[in-house]
Design a protein around this motif. Structure first.
Motif, short mmCIF file in Angstrom:
data_model
loop_
_atom_site.label_atom_id
_atom_site.label_comp_id
_atom_site.label_asym_id
_atom_site.label_seq_id
_atom_site.Cartn_x
_atom_site.Cartn_y
_atom_site.Cartn_z
N THR A 119 0.84 -1.20 0.00
CA THR A 119 0.00 0.00 0.00
C THR A 119 0.87 1.25 0.00
OG1 THR A 119 -1.53 -1.26 1.37
CG2 THR A 119 -1.95 1.08 1.20
N MET B 179 -3.26 1.43 -4.42
CA MET B 179 -3.43 0.33 -3.48
C MET B 179 -4.05 0.86 -2.19
SD MET B 179 -2.02 -2.16 -5.16
CE MET B 179 -1.92 -3.41 -3.90
N THR C 159 -3.06 0.71 -11.14
CA THR C 159 -2.15 -0.33 -10.63
C THR C 159 -1.42 -1.01 -11.79
OG1 THR C 159 -3.60 -0.74 -8.74
CG2 THR C 159 -2.00 -2.45 -9.24
#
Length: 357
Positions: free
Chosen positions: A36, A89, A100
């Motif tokens: 993340t 994320m 992504t």
């Protein structure tokens, strides 16, 4: 000839070894910790080749990618109206599929020195309580980024491997991986996960808690980059031996003008108390659910902390005090997941045992 059978053998074997190392050098296989907060890429035979923030800056006017990684992070909270910095994320899983995919593409190309015709086999670490839909999104993103094969492994498992734990032995190992979006707690024995739990409270949630605390107590608005700096500099989970203070610059919400205040470690500890309590609770539940034989092993070996969150000051002390168990921090907590995933590139038999279906 290579000088007869007896003398020839070492030369031949050396020739084949050189050939194999040459192939492994040109092998395009990659291990990725798609985090993340940060994405790390490990290339077979080379080690960690990419370690950059999981951020993409996109031009809203034409949809073009302006920057990825470090450059994009510098733009966070500082972009003009037509450029937006996105974290694709969230909580360890994909929140924005298209972005992504572009980010992965960029990191894969960077890992291979911008070679365009590369189709690597890729192993990706994911949180333990990931849903089927979230799994599918990670796999599809990797295939769209030109991967030839994709394997998924649980972050807690590869973090344990990266931290050097003997996971193949019939004894209990407990690992707590505190990343940017999730905290994964797992008990591992005989290359399998006996118990695992993933809570969506980790580094980013801590930054958010600091931002909210500043707003509530001082009417001060700060950005996430500043909040992260505060967490790293004066954040702690347990009382410090020496008090720390820090100057924080932000915007006064009432007057609307820039303002500077000084905070100490006690205040930031108070801001982080809820996040730390959630992580503590996840560890306690894991210990309660562990079979007695493995509990005995854990009481001897203790708990190993990995991930960026493991570096929060005195977190190990707090866990030690509340559980009464020995606690250690992995040698390189930030890279544990990617190092463990990287080992899977050469240990395919173990990969088959631990890969998620």
């Amino acid at each position: 000839t290579f000088g007869g059978d007896v003398q020839g053998l070492p030369v031949l074997s050396r020739f084949y070894m050189n050939l194999r190392s040459l192939f492994s050098l040109f092998s395009s296989d990659l291990a990725i910790d798609l985090g993340t907060a940060n994405t790390l890429v490990y290339a077979k035979g080379k080690g960690i080749v990419v370690n950059e923030p999981s951020i993409v800056a996109i031009n809203k006017t034409n949809g073009e990618v302006e920057a990825v990684g470090k450059e994009a992070k510098e733009m966070l909270g500082r972009t003009p109206g037509n450029i937006v910095a996105i974290r694709p994320m969230k909580d360890g899983v994909i929140a924005d599929f298209k972005v992504t995919e572009r980010m992965l593409n960029y990191f894969i190309q960077k890992a291979h020195g911008r070679k365009m015709l590369v189709h690597p086999r890729i192993i990706i670490g994911v949180p333990s309580e990931i849903t089927q839909v979230e799994k599918r999104a990670v796999i599809d993103s990797a295939y769209h980024a030109k991967a030839s094969e994709v394997y998924l492994v649980e972050q807690a498992m590869v973090a344990a491997i990266g931290a050097g734990l003997p996971i193949t032995e019939p004894s209990g190992n407990m690992v707590v991986d505190i990343g940017g979006g999730t905290t994964d707690v797992a008990v591992i024995s005989l290359s399998g996960i006996v118990y695992s739990r993933s809570v969506r409270v980790a580094g980013n949630e801590m930054d958010d808690a600091i931002m909210q605390y500043m707003k509530r107590k001082y009417n001060l608005l700060i950005g996430e980059t500043t909040a992260e700096r505060v967490k790293i500099t004066v954040g702690s989970a347990y009382e410090l031996d020496k008090p720390l203070t820090m100057e924080i610059k932000g915007r006064n919400l009432i007057e609307g003008v820039p303002k500077t205040i000084t905070v100490d470690d006690t205040e930031i500890r108070e801001a982080l108390s809820e996040c730390v309590a959630t992580i503590m609770n996840a560890i306690r539940v894991a210990l309660e659910r562990t079979p007695p034989e493995l509990s005995a092993d854990i009481s001897d070996r203790g708990i190993v902390l990995t991930g960026g969150g493991a570096m929060l000051k005195n977190l190990d002390k707090r866990i030690r005090q509340e559980t009464g168990l020995p606690v250690s921090i992995a040698e390189d907590p930030l890279a544990s997941v990617v190092l463990g995933t990287g080992k899977m590139l050469t240990e395919f038999r173990l990969l088959r045992r631990i890969a998620i279906e």
